[in-house]
Design an enzyme around this catalytic site. Structure first.
Site, PDB file in Angstrom:
ATOM      1  N   LEU A   1      87.811  28.500  59.922  1.00  0.00           N
ATOM      2  CA  LEU A   1      88.685  29.094  60.929  1.00  0.00           C
ATOM      3  C   LEU A   1      89.448  30.279  60.355  1.00  0.00           C
ATOM      4  CD1 LEU A   1      90.200  25.891  62.609  1.00  0.00           C
ATOM      5  CD2 LEU A   1      88.144  27.175  63.240  1.00  0.00           C
TER       6      LEU A   1
ATOM      7  N   ASP B   1      94.808  31.170  49.755  1.00  0.00           N
ATOM      8  CA  ASP B   1      93.895  30.032  49.737  1.00  0.00           C
ATOM      9  C   ASP B   1      93.759  29.527  48.305  1.00  0.00           C
ATOM     10  OD1 ASP B   1      91.490  29.145  51.987  1.00  0.00           O
ATOM     11  OD2 ASP B   1      91.275  28.455  49.910  1.00  0.00           O
TER      12      ASP B   1
ATOM     13  N   SER C   1      95.764  20.408  66.794  1.00  0.00           N
ATOM     14  CA  SER C   1      94.451  19.796  67.028  1.00  0.00           C
ATOM     15  C   SER C   1      94.519  19.036  68.338  1.00  0.00           C
ATOM     16  CB  SER C   1      94.097  18.823  65.894  1.00  0.00           C
ATOM     17  OG  SER C   1      92.972  18.014  66.238  1.00  0.00           O
TER      18      SER C   1
ATOM     19  N   TYR D   1      96.339  11.596  60.745  1.00  0.00           N
ATOM     20  CA  TYR D   1      95.998  12.962  61.147  1.00  0.00           C
ATOM     21  C   TYR D   1      96.657  13.305  62.482  1.00  0.00           C
ATOM     22  CZ  TYR D   1      93.037  17.024  62.240  1.00  0.00           C
ATOM     23  OH  TYR D   1      92.576  18.280  62.567  1.00  0.00           O
TER      24      TYR D   1
ATOM     25  N   LYS E   1      99.297  16.341  63.140  1.00  0.00           N
ATOM     26  CA  LYS E   1      99.018  17.404  64.092  1.00  0.00           C
ATOM     27  C   LYS E   1      99.956  17.341  65.297  1.00  0.00           C
ATOM     28  CE  LYS E   1      95.778  19.710  62.015  1.00  0.00           C
ATOM     29  NZ  LYS E   1      96.018  21.118  61.596  1.00  0.00           N
TER      30      LYS E   1
ATOM     31  N   THR F   1      82.158  24.311  61.582  1.00  0.00           N
ATOM     32  CA  THR F   1      82.486  24.895  60.281  1.00  0.00           C
ATOM     33  C   THR F   1      81.676  24.148  59.232  1.00  0.00           C
ATOM     34  OG1 THR F   1      84.308  23.366  59.806  1.00  0.00           O
ATOM     35  CG2 THR F   1      84.837  25.333  61.106  1.00  0.00           C
TER      36      THR F   1
END
Length: 263
Positions: A17, A36, A149, A162, A166, A197
């Protein structure tokens, strides 16, 4: 917000992304810093893009790395854009397994550190830098794009940590936009569904994920995420929104009738 003369930091910019977003911003004339921890991938992307991009190796939880990314962006233009595209699904069991054992608390803490603390840290430090900018005709000094998400809204079993993380991202968008409005900083989030991805590379997982998608009946494309990020940045009247990008998917309770498999 017009792109000409602007610069951006994209956290997770070497990923699927993030990489698509870096490419789209750079194509529009934005100077981009790729923040990153995967230095080799970030270097390869920046080499592809040429002189309007830089690499800072690190992550959003590291104040020094974010400060270095902000400084590098300020060298490339008027630093006005921050995109947080970091994160992966950290595997987790059910809250209590078949033997009655509880999920380790560390699983939740790892999700919160990656998906909440990092984006929050990037936002606070970048917004502080934006505050010194000269406002444009709409009073804008900066734009922050976070990544939530669809699991924030209808997560499946085995996804409690998760979903909690999110969900926290989705919940912070409105108060963050309200906090930053006096400085002319807008805040929105994208809540993607299943995007193709490298982390969703196995055909089995891709096929199972398509079961909840309505139309188009396929996985999303990373550039479709980047297109939405660009639209958020360019449209000065978009603020405090969490926008689903999911082909009308609403997740079922179980992944293909059973707990979600892991890549």
């Amino acid at each position: 917000m017009e792109f000409e003369g602007r610069s951006a930091v994209v956290a997770g910019g070497a990923g699927g992304l993030g990489g698509a977003t870096v490419r789209r911003l750079a194509a529009g004339g934005v100077g981009v810093v790729v923040l990153d921890p995967q230095g080799d991938r970030a270097d390869a992307l920046v080499a592809e893009l040429g002189g309007r991009a830089r690499v800072v190796v690190g992550d959003s939880n590291d104040d020094d790395a974010v400060a270095a990314a902000v400084s590098a962006a300020q060298d490339l233009g008027v630093f006005s854009i921050a995109v947080s595209a970091t994160g992966v699904v950290i595997p987790s069991p059910r809250l209590v397994d078949g033997d009655g054992a509880p999920m380790p608390k560390d699983v939740l803490l790892a999700n919160l550190e990656l998906h909440v603390l990092g984006p929050f840290n990037l936002a606070r430090l970048c917004a502080a830098a934006f505050a010194a900018n000269t406002p444009d005709a709409d009073g804008q000094r900066g734009v922050i794009v976070q990544t939530a998400s669809i699991s924030a809204f209808d997560a499946q079993s085995t996804m409690v940590p998760y979903a909690a993380a999110k969900g926290a991202v989705a919940s912070m968008i409105l108060p963050m936009a309200r906090d930053l409005a006096p400085f002319g900083v807008r805040v929105c989030a994208i809540a993607p569904g299943a995007i193709a991805t490298p982390r969703l590379s196995t055909p089995r997982i891709q096929q199972a994920l398509m079961g909840d998608i309505v139309f188009p009946k396929r996985l999303g494309k990373a550039d479709e995420y980047a297109m939405l990020a660009e639209a958020i940045i360019r449209n000065p009247y978009l603020n405090a929104e969490v926008i689903r990008l999911d082909g009308a998917a609403r997740l079922s309770a179980e992944f293909g009738g059973r707990p979600a498999p892991r890549a």
